[in-house]
Design an enzyme around this catalytic site. Structure first.
Site, PDB file in Angstrom:
ATOM      1  N   CYS A  12       4.609 -79.809 -57.559  1.00 26.70           N
ATOM      2  CA  CYS A  12       6.109 -79.939 -57.017  1.00 26.70           C
ATOM      3  C   CYS A  12       6.358 -81.699 -57.699  1.00 26.70           C
ATOM      4  O   CYS A  12       5.499 -81.777 -58.360  1.00 26.70           O
ATOM      5  CB  CYS A  12       6.681 -80.099 -55.669  1.00 26.70           C
ATOM      6  N   ARG A  18       7.770 -78.742 -51.277  1.00 24.86           N
ATOM      7  CA  ARG A  18       7.414 -76.965 -51.794  1.00 24.86           C
ATOM      8  C   ARG A  18       6.363 -76.788 -52.307  1.00 24.86           C
ATOM      9  O   ARG A  18       5.327 -75.605 -52.027  1.00 24.86           O
ATOM     10  CB  ARG A  18       8.091 -76.810 -53.948  1.00 24.86           C
ATOM     11  N   ASP A 131      14.445 -77.793 -55.008  1.00 20.96           N
ATOM     12  CA  ASP A 131      13.935 -78.748 -53.930  1.00 20.96           C
ATOM     13  C   ASP A 131      15.037 -79.284 -52.926  1.00 20.96           C
ATOM     14  O   ASP A 131      15.980 -79.492 -53.305  1.00 20.96           O
ATOM     15  CB  ASP A 131      14.852 -80.139 -55.198  1.00 20.96           C
TER      16      ASP A 131
HETATM   17  P1  4NP Z   1       9.105 -82.316 -53.509  1.00 19.18           P
HETATM   18  O1  4NP Z   1      10.237 -82.745 -52.167  1.00 19.18           O
HETATM   19  O2  4NP Z   1       8.627 -82.127 -54.543  1.00 19.18           O
HETATM   20  O3  4NP Z   1       9.037 -80.567 -53.011  1.00 19.18           O
HETATM   21  O4  4NP Z   1       7.760 -82.865 -52.488  1.00 19.18           O
HETATM   22  C1  4NP Z   1      10.595 -83.966 -53.096  1.00 19.18           C
HETATM   23  C2  4NP Z   1       9.493 -84.850 -52.125  1.00 19.18           C
HETATM   24  C3  4NP Z   1      10.020 -86.060 -51.641  1.00 19.18           C
HETATM   25  C4  4NP Z   1      10.824 -86.933 -53.243  1.00 19.18           C
HETATM   26  C5  4NP Z   1      11.568 -86.218 -53.819  1.00 19.18           C
HETATM   27  C6  4NP Z   1      10.967 -84.159 -53.379  1.00 19.18           C
HETATM   28  N1  4NP Z   1      11.361 -87.910 -52.725  1.00 19.18           N
HETATM   29  O5  4NP Z   1      12.706 -88.421 -53.661  1.00 19.18           O
HETATM   30  O6  4NP Z   1      10.436 -88.722 -52.264  1.00 19.18           O
END
Ligand code: 4NP
Length: 162
Positions: A12, A18, A131
């Site tokens: 991800c 995710r 997300d």
């Molecule tokens: P992930 O979600 O890709 O599912 O782990 C996110 C985690 C952190 C961030 C964005 C999406 N961020 O902008 O820090």
């Protein structure tokens, strides 16, 4: 799916919501099914959270559902991931970012995670795992529901092609 999948990577963006959910759920399903010889790991395309734990909201949802989120530490996608047999991306942006880095002769190892989602209409475009990071608890619960039903299909395909 091609035969002989031994190493599966979930990818991800931040590797704190995710893909760690998919990693922890799939590891539990493999263990409960007694499947040896398939390892699962996860990473993000970004380096922002490397070395850190899961998002506390992801960890809480997993914990409530009986999974152990405590061992996760965030990692970043890069050349050390190029040898994985199956690379499952959580959304279209992660997918494009992985393909941009991965040698072209390995692109057939990359699939969108929701291509395993039994609730997705296979005749249309494959949707993202939404997300949840900037939203509320419902988004984290939705990610878990998508991941659990998709990982059950992934498990059966891995067992069939083993
Ligand atoms: P992930 O979600 O890709 O599912 O782990 C996110 C985690 C952190 C961030 C964005 C999406 N961020 O902008 O820090």
């Amino acid at each position: 799916m091609s035969a002989g999948v031994r190493r599966v990577a979930f990818v991800c963006l931040g590797n704190i919501c995710r893909s760690p959910t998919a990693d922890v759920v799939m590891a539990a399903l493999l263990e409960r099914a007694g499947v040896d010889g398939v390892s699962v790991e996860s990473c993000g395309t970004a380096d922002w959270h490397v070395g850190g734990p899961m998002d506390r909201r992801t960890a809480a949802v997993l914990d409530d559902a009986g999974y152990d989120p405590s061992r996760h530490r965030a990692r970043q996608f890069g050349p050390s991931w190029f040898d994985h047999d199956l690379i499952l991306t959580m959304d279209a942006t992660n997918h494009a970012d992985v393909l941009a880095m991965l040698p072209a002769d390995r692109h057939d190892r990359v699939r969108l995670f929701r291509s395993f989602d039994p609730e997705v209409d296979r005749t249309g475009p494959i949707p993202d795992v939404p997300d949840p990071w900037s939203g509320g608890e419902a988004g984290f619960l939705e990610v878990l529901a998508i991941v659990e039903r998709s990982c059950r299909v992934l498990l059966s395909e891995l067992v069939e092609t083993a």
